[in-house]
Design a protein around this motif. Sequence first.
Motif, PDB file in Angstrom:
ATOM      1  N   GLU A   1       0.617   1.878   0.075  1.00 10.31           N
ATOM      2  CA  GLU A   1       1.472   2.952  -0.431  1.00 10.31           C
ATOM      3  C   GLU A   1       0.818   3.784  -1.539  1.00 10.31           C
ATOM      4  O   GLU A   1       0.839   5.024  -1.481  1.00 10.31           O
ATOM      5  N   PRO A   2       0.201   3.171  -2.569  1.00  4.25           N
ATOM      6  CA  PRO A   2      -0.408   3.982  -3.633  1.00  4.25           C
ATOM      7  C   PRO A   2      -1.545   4.871  -3.138  1.00  4.25           C
ATOM      8  O   PRO A   2      -1.729   5.987  -3.642  1.00  4.25           O
ATOM      9  N   ALA A   3      -2.311   4.397  -2.150  1.00  2.00           N
ATOM     10  CA  ALA A   3      -3.420   5.197  -1.619  1.00  2.00           C
ATOM     11  C   ALA A   3      -2.907   6.443  -0.907  1.00  2.00           C
ATOM     12  O   ALA A   3      -3.583   7.479  -0.879  1.00  2.00           O
ATOM     13  N   ILE A   4      -1.725   6.354  -0.336  1.00  2.00           N
ATOM     14  CA  ILE A   4      -1.112   7.502   0.343  1.00  2.00           C
ATOM     15  C   ILE A   4      -0.532   8.474  -0.682  1.00  2.00           C
ATOM     16  O   ILE A   4      -0.799   9.674  -0.653  1.00  2.00           O
ATOM     17  N   GLU A   5       0.260   7.943  -1.606  1.00  2.91           N
ATOM     18  CA  GLU A   5       0.945   8.800  -2.576  1.00  2.91           C
ATOM     19  C   GLU A   5      -0.042   9.465  -3.546  1.00  2.91           C
ATOM     20  O   GLU A   5       0.164  10.609  -3.958  1.00  2.91           O
ATOM     21  N   ALA A   6      -1.117   8.760  -3.911  1.00  2.00           N
ATOM     22  CA  ALA A   6      -2.088   9.326  -4.850  1.00  2.00           C
ATOM     23  C   ALA A   6      -2.820  10.531  -4.268  1.00  2.00           C
ATOM     24  O   ALA A   6      -3.382  11.339  -5.018  1.00  2.00           O
ATOM     25  N   ASN A   7      -2.805  10.659  -2.943  1.00  2.00           N
ATOM     26  CA  ASN A   7      -3.478  11.772  -2.276  1.00  2.00           C
ATOM     27  C   ASN A   7      -2.488  12.801  -1.713  1.00  2.00           C
ATOM     28  O   ASN A   7      -2.822  13.531  -0.782  1.00  2.00           O
ATOM     29  N   GLY A   8      -1.307  12.854  -2.308  1.00  2.00           N
ATOM     30  CA  GLY A   8      -0.347  13.895  -1.931  1.00  2.00           C
ATOM     31  C   GLY A   8       0.416  13.638  -0.654  1.00  2.00           C
ATOM     32  O   GLY A   8       1.071  14.548  -0.130  1.00  2.00           O
ATOM     33  N   GLY A   9       0.369  12.420  -0.127  1.00  2.00           N
ATOM     34  CA  GLY A   9       1.099  12.110   1.094  1.00  2.00           C
ATOM     35  C   GLY A   9       2.358  11.312   0.810  1.00  2.00           C
ATOM     36  O   GLY A   9       2.616  10.912  -0.328  1.00  2.00           O
ATOM     37  N   PHE A  10       3.143  11.072   1.837  1.00  2.00           N
ATOM     38  CA  PHE A  10       4.301  10.187   1.708  1.00  2.00           C
ATOM     39  C   PHE A  10       4.496   9.455   3.029  1.00  2.00           C
ATOM     40  O   PHE A  10       4.134   9.944   4.102  1.00  2.00           O
ATOM     41  N   ILE A  11       5.037   8.259   2.919  1.00  3.05           N
ATOM     42  CA  ILE A  11       5.251   7.424   4.100  1.00  3.05           C
ATOM     43  C   ILE A  11       6.520   7.887   4.808  1.00  3.05           C
ATOM     44  O   ILE A  11       7.596   7.937   4.209  1.00  3.05           O
TER      45      ILE A  11
ATOM     46  N   ASP B   1       2.783  -7.482   1.139  1.00  3.75           N
ATOM     47  CA  ASP B   1       1.628  -7.329   0.244  1.00  3.75           C
ATOM     48  C   ASP B   1       0.701  -6.232   0.766  1.00  3.75           C
ATOM     49  O   ASP B   1       0.225  -5.381  -0.005  1.00  3.75           O
ATOM     50  N   TYR B   2       0.476  -6.242   2.091  1.00  8.71           N
ATOM     51  CA  TYR B   2      -0.395  -5.226   2.695  1.00  8.71           C
ATOM     52  C   TYR B   2       0.214  -3.827   2.579  1.00  8.71           C
ATOM     53  O   TYR B   2      -0.434  -2.887   2.108  1.00  8.71           O
ATOM     54  N   LEU B   3       1.476  -3.672   3.004  1.00 13.13           N
ATOM     55  CA  LEU B   3       2.111  -2.355   2.962  1.00 13.13           C
ATOM     56  C   LEU B   3       2.221  -1.843   1.526  1.00 13.13           C
ATOM     57  O   LEU B   3       2.041  -0.648   1.266  1.00 13.13           O
TER      58      LEU B   3
ATOM     59  N   GLY C   1       6.947  -1.977  12.163  1.00 10.53           N
ATOM     60  CA  GLY C   1       6.324  -3.292  12.134  1.00 10.53           C
ATOM     61  C   GLY C   1       5.209  -3.281  11.106  1.00 10.53           C
ATOM     62  O   GLY C   1       5.426  -3.002   9.926  1.00 10.53           O
ATOM     63  N   ASP C   2       3.990  -3.579  11.567  1.00 13.60           N
ATOM     64  CA  ASP C   2       2.832  -3.554  10.651  1.00 13.60           C
ATOM     65  C   ASP C   2       2.181  -2.178  10.617  1.00 13.60           C
ATOM     66  O   ASP C   2       1.184  -1.991   9.911  1.00 13.60           O
ATOM     67  N   ALA C   3       2.718  -1.214  11.363  1.00  7.85           N
ATOM     68  CA  ALA C   3       2.139   0.132  11.417  1.00  7.85           C
ATOM     69  C   ALA C   3       2.776   1.037  10.359  1.00  7.85           C
ATOM     70  O   ALA C   3       3.912   0.826   9.940  1.00  7.85           O
ATOM     71  N   ILE C   4       2.008   2.051   9.957  1.00  4.00           N
ATOM     72  CA  ILE C   4       2.482   3.042   8.995  1.00  4.00           C
ATOM     73  C   ILE C   4       2.270   4.423   9.595  1.00  4.00           C
ATOM     74  O   ILE C   4       1.215   4.714  10.155  1.00  4.00           O
TER      75      ILE C   4
ATOM     76  N   ILE D   1      -9.706   6.886   3.696  1.00  2.85           N
ATOM     77  CA  ILE D   1     -10.882   6.203   3.133  1.00  2.85           C
ATOM     78  C   ILE D   1     -10.447   5.232   2.039  1.00  2.85           C
ATOM     79  O   ILE D   1     -10.913   4.082   1.980  1.00  2.85           O
ATOM     80  N   ASP D   2      -9.536   5.671   1.161  1.00  2.00           N
ATOM     81  CA  ASP D   2      -9.032   4.806   0.092  1.00  2.00           C
ATOM     82  C   ASP D   2      -8.307   3.594   0.665  1.00  2.00           C
ATOM     83  O   ASP D   2      -8.441   2.470   0.142  1.00  2.00           O
ATOM     84  N   MET D   3      -7.532   3.789   1.724  1.00  2.00           N
ATOM     85  CA  MET D   3      -6.813   2.670   2.347  1.00  2.00           C
ATOM     86  C   MET D   3      -7.789   1.634   2.878  1.00  2.00           C
ATOM     87  O   MET D   3      -7.607   0.420   2.680  1.00  2.00           O
ATOM     88  N   LEU D   4      -8.834   2.101   3.550  1.00  2.00           N
ATOM     89  CA  LEU D   4      -9.833   1.175   4.096  1.00  2.00           C
ATOM     90  C   LEU D   4     -10.549   0.417   2.981  1.00  2.00           C
ATOM     91  O   LEU D   4     -10.820  -0.788   3.105  1.00  2.00           O
TER      92      LEU D   4
END
Length: 478
Positions: A96-106, A90-92, A111-114, A130-133
């Motif tokens: 994901e959308p906060a990363i992709e919406a700003n032009g990034g990719f995972i 649920d957390y990960l 584990g629990d880290a990204i 900022i969006d992730m937080l």
Amino acid sequence: MATTPNDVSNSTGSLSELEQMQERLACIEAAISRFVPEGLVHLLGAQSLTELRRGQHLETTMTVLFTDIRNFTQQSENMTAAQTYAFINDYLGSMEPAIEANGGFIDKFIGDAIMALFPRSADDAVQSAIDMLNRVENGNERRQRKQPLPIHVQHDRRIRQSRLPTRIGIGLNTGIVMLGLVGGMRRQELTVLSDAVNLSSRLESMTKTYGISLLISEQTLYNLQDPQRYCVRFVDRIRVKGKVQPHSVYEVFDADPAALREGKLKTRHAFEEAVAYYHLKEIDQAEPLLQACITEVPDDQPAQTYLSRCREYRATGIHHATGEVGSELAWRDEFLVGNPLIDEQHQELLVHINDLAAKVATGNFVGIDDIMQFIGRYVQMHFETEEVIMHRIHYPHLAAHVQEHRSFTQRYLCLADDIAQQRHSRLYLGFQIQLFLFDWFANHTTRTDRYLTRFIANQTDRLVSETAASPSRCAAPP
């Protein structure tokens, strides 16, 4: 020849099998895309994994993001395996959308880290963080509204720990990275190689030390289009493995609760001045400023950390700092980048920066305006020299390199104005020279400029090799 019913049946069967095969291949590609970053494949100039070959690589400028959940191990000890996986997915999934919406990719989950990559700009990475937080905080509020802790179990420590609000730390660093396909013949993966990755991971870990959510490196700060858009303050200088000159790190606190954010903005200068005095071991000047910050903003964790360090220094003599704070930066062979013109300009520039630092350190401001104006003009001439060279050779990291030049110019103008107006104490101005002139000079020279000169050398070697391998245009004499 007439078409028989049998022919039609065979044709229809073949089409059906082909469609099923195409559908199966599409499913396989969709499954693979969940395990391999599609953005990384595209950056390497491929449309799919089948087009990649071992050793295929790309060197580019990126911002690297590392984040993980605070005290996740402790929280997960009070969950079943099913609850743990439900929580982490649920957390990960919400990150994901906060990363992709700003032009990034995972790039990967650890584990629990990204670990995420932002190829377009440092601003993308900061906005994503900022969006992730904000998403984490919104998720905490939503869970609390949906599932408040019943009164009859509020005394149970294990249950309370399993329902603690989620807290994360994020570290960002910008630099030149190598992307590529590595491995053996049977097992390969796409990965990123760079010390930029190591520093972003270290910054994420440092957020625990200061009780804050987001730390960025000086490289990320210098690559922001407009740092004034964000709530930023200087936090520390750290030593990076393999580097002599320390690096500055900064807190970005846009995602803090409104009252805390406004309080930090109000006390920002007092806090930064106190941190400078601590690094200079001027504890008598640091303590009252830190105490005033805490009185104004009781939840300012970095201020509390530095106040504790001041008291520890008084009691034990232990000083948590890099130690390299002085009024002079001596020239070192490490600063040589291998281009005679650039090296000569660097050496002359450092002479005048040291003259400025000496004037400020002694309080002798006679003639200081002339020195600052000379440095300003010389820096522009030097930057123009480098930028002409970069344009001429089609340097792939041109945009990021030029942005660092622009950022330095803006900061130098502010520093020169502070010195000319003598707005702050000599000690504080000297520390600012350490950060924005000495540290910037050393780190920009040994990192950004060295990449440039290495590229120039490689281009020269390639041209020489091509010239030697190509047949002569002149006919051989009879």
